[in-house]
Design a protein around this motif. Structure first.
Motif, PDB file in Angstrom:
ATOM      1  N   VAL A 135       0.447  -0.838   0.342  1.00 54.81           N
ATOM      2  CA  VAL A 135      -0.221  -0.327  -0.411  1.00 54.81           C
ATOM      3  C   VAL A 135       1.218   1.562   0.147  1.00 54.81           C
ATOM      4  CG1 VAL A 135      -1.948  -1.176   1.707  1.00 54.81           C
ATOM      5  CG2 VAL A 135       0.275   0.400   2.373  1.00 54.81           C
ATOM      6  N   THR A 136       2.082   1.112   0.504  1.00 51.35           N
ATOM      7  CA  THR A 136       2.946   2.952   0.912  1.00 51.35           C
ATOM      8  C   THR A 136       3.965   2.623  -0.395  1.00 51.35           C
ATOM      9  OG1 THR A 136       4.560   1.194   1.506  1.00 51.35           O
ATOM     10  CG2 THR A 136       2.696   2.335   2.741  1.00 51.35           C
ATOM     11  N   VAL A 137       3.770   2.041  -2.395  1.00 52.92           N
ATOM     12  CA  VAL A 137       4.681   1.624  -3.199  1.00 52.92           C
ATOM     13  C   VAL A 137       3.823   1.869  -3.971  1.00 52.92           C
ATOM     14  CG1 VAL A 137       6.325   0.416  -4.333  1.00 52.92           C
ATOM     15  CG2 VAL A 137       6.527  -0.259  -2.201  1.00 52.92           C
ATOM     16  N   TRP A 138       4.312   2.502  -4.947  1.00 50.93           N
ATOM     17  CA  TRP A 138       3.071   2.732  -5.886  1.00 50.93           C
ATOM     18  C   TRP A 138       3.520   2.441  -6.960  1.00 50.93           C
ATOM     19  CZ3 TRP A 138      -1.195   4.654  -6.958  1.00 50.93           C
ATOM     20  CH2 TRP A 138      -1.322   4.817  -8.409  1.00 50.93           C
ATOM     21  N   GLY A 139       2.266   1.220  -7.623  1.00 50.17           N
ATOM     22  CA  GLY A 139       2.593   0.242  -8.625  1.00 50.17           C
ATOM     23  C   GLY A 139       2.078   0.918 -10.182  1.00 50.17           C
ATOM     24  N   GLY A 140       1.224   2.366  -9.977  1.00 47.62           N
ATOM     25  CA  GLY A 140       1.117   2.181 -11.081  1.00 47.62           C
ATOM     26  C   GLY A 140      -0.694   2.322 -10.810  1.00 47.62           C
ATOM     27  N   PHE A 141      -1.560   2.980 -12.061  1.00 49.95           N
ATOM     28  CA  PHE A 141      -3.032   3.056 -11.640  1.00 49.95           C
ATOM     29  C   PHE A 141      -3.550   1.173 -12.573  1.00 49.95           C
ATOM     30  CE2 PHE A 141      -7.315   4.135 -13.253  1.00 49.95           C
ATOM     31  CZ  PHE A 141      -7.540   4.606 -12.597  1.00 49.95           C
ATOM     32  N   SER A 142      -4.350   1.358 -11.570  1.00 53.73           N
ATOM     33  CA  SER A 142      -4.945   0.403 -11.342  1.00 53.73           C
ATOM     34  C   SER A 142      -6.960   0.147 -10.707  1.00 53.73           C
ATOM     35  CB  SER A 142      -4.659  -1.110 -10.771  1.00 53.73           C
ATOM     36  OG  SER A 142      -5.423  -2.430 -10.877  1.00 53.73           O
ATOM     37  N   VAL A 143      -7.792  -0.349 -10.929  1.00 51.66           N
ATOM     38  CA  VAL A 143      -9.041  -0.369 -10.803  1.00 51.66           C
ATOM     39  C   VAL A 143      -8.644  -1.715  -9.716  1.00 51.66           C
ATOM     40  CG1 VAL A 143      -9.857   1.491 -11.656  1.00 51.66           C
ATOM     41  CG2 VAL A 143     -10.476  -1.150 -12.332  1.00 51.66           C
ATOM     42  N   LYS A 144      -8.113  -2.703  -9.713  1.00 52.20           N
ATOM     43  CA  LYS A 144      -7.948  -3.873 -10.130  1.00 52.20           C
ATOM     44  C   LYS A 144      -8.684  -4.790  -8.811  1.00 52.20           C
ATOM     45  CE  LYS A 144      -3.256  -5.777  -8.307  1.00 52.20           C
ATOM     46  NZ  LYS A 144      -2.796  -6.148  -8.505  1.00 52.20           N
ATOM     47  N   TRP A 145      -8.302  -3.315  -7.352  1.00 52.96           N
ATOM     48  CA  TRP A 145      -9.009  -3.744  -5.911  1.00 52.96           C
ATOM     49  C   TRP A 145     -10.873  -3.684  -5.656  1.00 52.96           C
ATOM     50  CZ3 TRP A 145      -5.245  -6.350  -4.002  1.00 52.96           C
ATOM     51  CH2 TRP A 145      -4.110  -6.537  -4.199  1.00 52.96           C
ATOM     52  N   SER A 200      -4.551  -3.559   3.656  1.00 57.38           N
ATOM     53  CA  SER A 200      -4.381  -4.278   2.045  1.00 57.38           C
ATOM     54  C   SER A 200      -5.421  -3.105   1.550  1.00 57.38           C
ATOM     55  CB  SER A 200      -5.947  -4.806   2.216  1.00 57.38           C
ATOM     56  OG  SER A 200      -6.408  -5.501   0.862  1.00 57.38           O
ATOM     57  N   PRO A 201      -4.689  -3.121  -0.200  1.00 54.33           N
ATOM     58  CA  PRO A 201      -5.477  -2.622  -0.565  1.00 54.33           C
ATOM     59  C   PRO A 201      -7.057  -2.009  -0.928  1.00 54.33           C
ATOM     60  CG  PRO A 201      -3.186  -3.017  -2.122  1.00 54.33           C
ATOM     61  CD  PRO A 201      -3.568  -4.536  -0.733  1.00 54.33           C
ATOM     62  N   GLU A 202      -7.960  -3.423  -0.881  1.00 55.51           N
ATOM     63  CA  GLU A 202      -9.378  -3.244  -0.733  1.00 55.51           C
ATOM     64  C   GLU A 202      -9.457  -2.548  -0.081  1.00 55.51           C
ATOM     65  OE1 GLU A 202     -10.803  -7.731  -0.609  1.00 55.51           O
ATOM     66  OE2 GLU A 202      -8.887  -8.247  -2.132  1.00 55.51           O
ATOM     67  N   ILE A 203      -9.187  -2.486   1.469  1.00 61.68           N
ATOM     68  CA  ILE A 203      -9.358  -1.639   2.487  1.00 61.68           C
ATOM     69  C   ILE A 203      -8.920   0.170   1.696  1.00 61.68           C
ATOM     70  CG2 ILE A 203      -9.000  -0.835   5.342  1.00 61.68           C
ATOM     71  CD1 ILE A 203      -7.965  -3.584   5.049  1.00 61.68           C
ATOM     72  N   ASN A 204      -8.598   0.091   1.379  1.00 67.66           N
ATOM     73  CA  ASN A 204      -8.695   1.218   0.382  1.00 67.66           C
ATOM     74  C   ASN A 204      -9.208   1.961  -0.266  1.00 67.66           C
ATOM     75  OD1 ASN A 204      -5.841   1.737   2.188  1.00 67.66           O
ATOM     76  ND2 ASN A 204      -4.496   1.981   0.475  1.00 67.66           N
ATOM     77  N   ALA A 205      -9.628   0.523  -1.460  1.00 69.24           N
ATOM     78  CA  ALA A 205     -10.802   0.425  -2.498  1.00 69.24           C
ATOM     79  C   ALA A 205     -12.822   1.247  -1.138  1.00 69.24           C
ATOM     80  CB  ALA A 205     -10.488  -0.386  -2.941  1.00 69.24           C
ATOM     81  N   LEU A 206     -12.538  -0.029  -0.662  1.00 71.21           N
ATOM     82  CA  LEU A 206     -13.544   0.332   0.376  1.00 71.21           C
ATOM     83  C   LEU A 206     -13.804   1.899   0.837  1.00 71.21           C
ATOM     84  CD1 LEU A 206     -16.473  -1.206   1.464  1.00 71.21           C
ATOM     85  CD2 LEU A 206     -14.881  -1.849   3.219  1.00 71.21           C
ATOM     86  N   SER A 207     -13.102   1.870   1.624  1.00 74.51           N
ATOM     87  CA  SER A 207     -13.204   3.290   2.301  1.00 74.51           C
ATOM     88  C   SER A 207     -13.013   4.582   1.403  1.00 74.51           C
ATOM     89  CB  SER A 207     -11.224   3.790   3.126  1.00 74.51           C
ATOM     90  OG  SER A 207     -11.096   2.344   3.639  1.00 74.51           O
ATOM     91  N   THR A 208     -13.038   4.400   0.501  1.00 76.86           N
ATOM     92  CA  THR A 208     -12.719   4.646  -0.773  1.00 76.86           C
ATOM     93  C   THR A 208     -14.410   5.103  -1.378  1.00 76.86           C
ATOM     94  OG1 THR A 208     -10.397   5.103  -1.298  1.00 76.86           O
ATOM     95  CG2 THR A 208     -12.432   6.205  -3.512  1.00 76.86           C
ATOM     96  N   ILE A 209     -14.959   4.063  -1.701  1.00 80.41           N
ATOM     97  CA  ILE A 209     -16.470   4.068  -1.470  1.00 80.41           C
ATOM     98  C   ILE A 209     -17.189   4.770  -1.081  1.00 80.41           C
ATOM     99  CG2 ILE A 209     -17.901   2.733  -1.435  1.00 80.41           C
ATOM    100  CD1 ILE A 209     -16.420   0.601  -3.291  1.00 80.41           C
ATOM    101  N   LEU A 210     -16.437   4.905   1.020  1.00 80.62           N
ATOM    102  CA  LEU A 210     -17.506   4.614   1.578  1.00 80.62           C
ATOM    103  C   LEU A 210     -17.739   6.840   2.237  1.00 80.62           C
ATOM    104  CD1 LEU A 210     -16.879   2.662   4.744  1.00 80.62           C
ATOM    105  CD2 LEU A 210     -19.237   2.335   3.892  1.00 80.62           C
TER     106      LEU A 210
END
Length: 266
Positions: free
Chosen positions: A37-47, A229-239
């Protein structure tokens, strides 16, 4: 006219950065392709796609939304009733005690509130689950509704209500036909505040939840203990998006109601 000084601009910039920079970073890293989560690996919406396949996380989100919806509804009704008594009843015996009991959850430590509610539900032989979490959230959020509605009732022009009574309306009809439409923005604001507090609560829910009623904050907290997990970042963004959309819609509805009232008054 006083100009906007550099000191005010700097203070405002630092203040907004302190408040919103962490949220902005969370949203950016929700589109990170890397597992770290702290290393940028490119743009993606897979999470976001992974999140849609995570049944446990989606179930927790659904439980949280249901608990927040029903507890906010109960808190809006009970908080409005408490505000009416505090503002309209005048002086009566034990008024100070009643007022203190209504506002006590505002300053009560959440650990104490959660533990005391747990002991109450055990003494009533209630199994912990959706019902106990909903009642617990109603208990601590109704006082916030009472504060918001009280502030509106204090400035309410009672001559409007008295006019309805003079025209033959019963007190109940006058309340639903005159008072409630005028204080509706405050009631809606209180409902939204209670809804948000319920979504955010971790401590009280952890004491009063049970099997099949795991809320999202508890699920996220359990997951974060094993690593973010990056999934938690995605979930938090939706909230964040859902809450922001709710605030924008409430603001637009409030402006529309104010405009309608002004047009009728004019």
């Amino acid at each position: 006219m006083r100009r906007f000084s550099w000191f005010n601009a700097t203070s405002l910039t630092f203040g907004f950065a302190f408040l919103y920079l962490p949220i902005l970073l969370l949203i950016i890293y929700s589109f990170n392709a890397s597992k770290l989560v702290t290393v940028w690996g490119g743009f993606s919406v897979k999470w976001y796609a992974e999140l849609m396949r995570n049944d446990a996380m989606l179930d927790a989100a659904w439980v949280t939304l249901r608990v927040a919806f029903f507890s906010a509804g109960l808190a809006a009704v009970l908080g409005t009733m408490a505000a009416l008594v505090l503002v309209r009843a005048g002086r009566f015996r034990s008024r100070t005690l009643f007022s203190g009991m209504v506002y006590a959850p505002l300053v009560m430590p959440e650990v104490i509130t959660g533990l005391s509610l747990l002991l109450l539900f055990i003494s009533l032989n209630l199994d912990r689950g959706m019902l106990t979490v909903t009642l617990a959230h109603t208990t601590f959020s109704m006082c916030y509704v009472a504060v918001v509605v009280s502030s509106r009732l204090v400035s309410f022009d009672r001559s409007l209500e008295e006019a309805a009574l003079d025209l033959g309306a019963s007190p109940l009809d006058a309340f639903f036909s005159v008072t409630l439409p005028i204080i509706a923005p405050a009631v809606i604001a209180g409902w939204l505040l209670a809804f948000t507090l319920s979504l955010d609560d971790l401590v009280i829910a952890s004491f009063n939840t049970g099997p099949g009623a795991t809320t999202l904050p508890i699920k996220i907290y359990s997951a974060v203990r094993l690593g973010v997990s990056p999934e938690i970042n995605a979930l938090s963004t939706i909230l964040i998006c859902v809450v922001s959309l709710g605030v924008i819609l409430a603001s637009l509805a409030d402006k529309r109601l104010a405009k309608t009232r002004n047009e009728r008054a004019g």
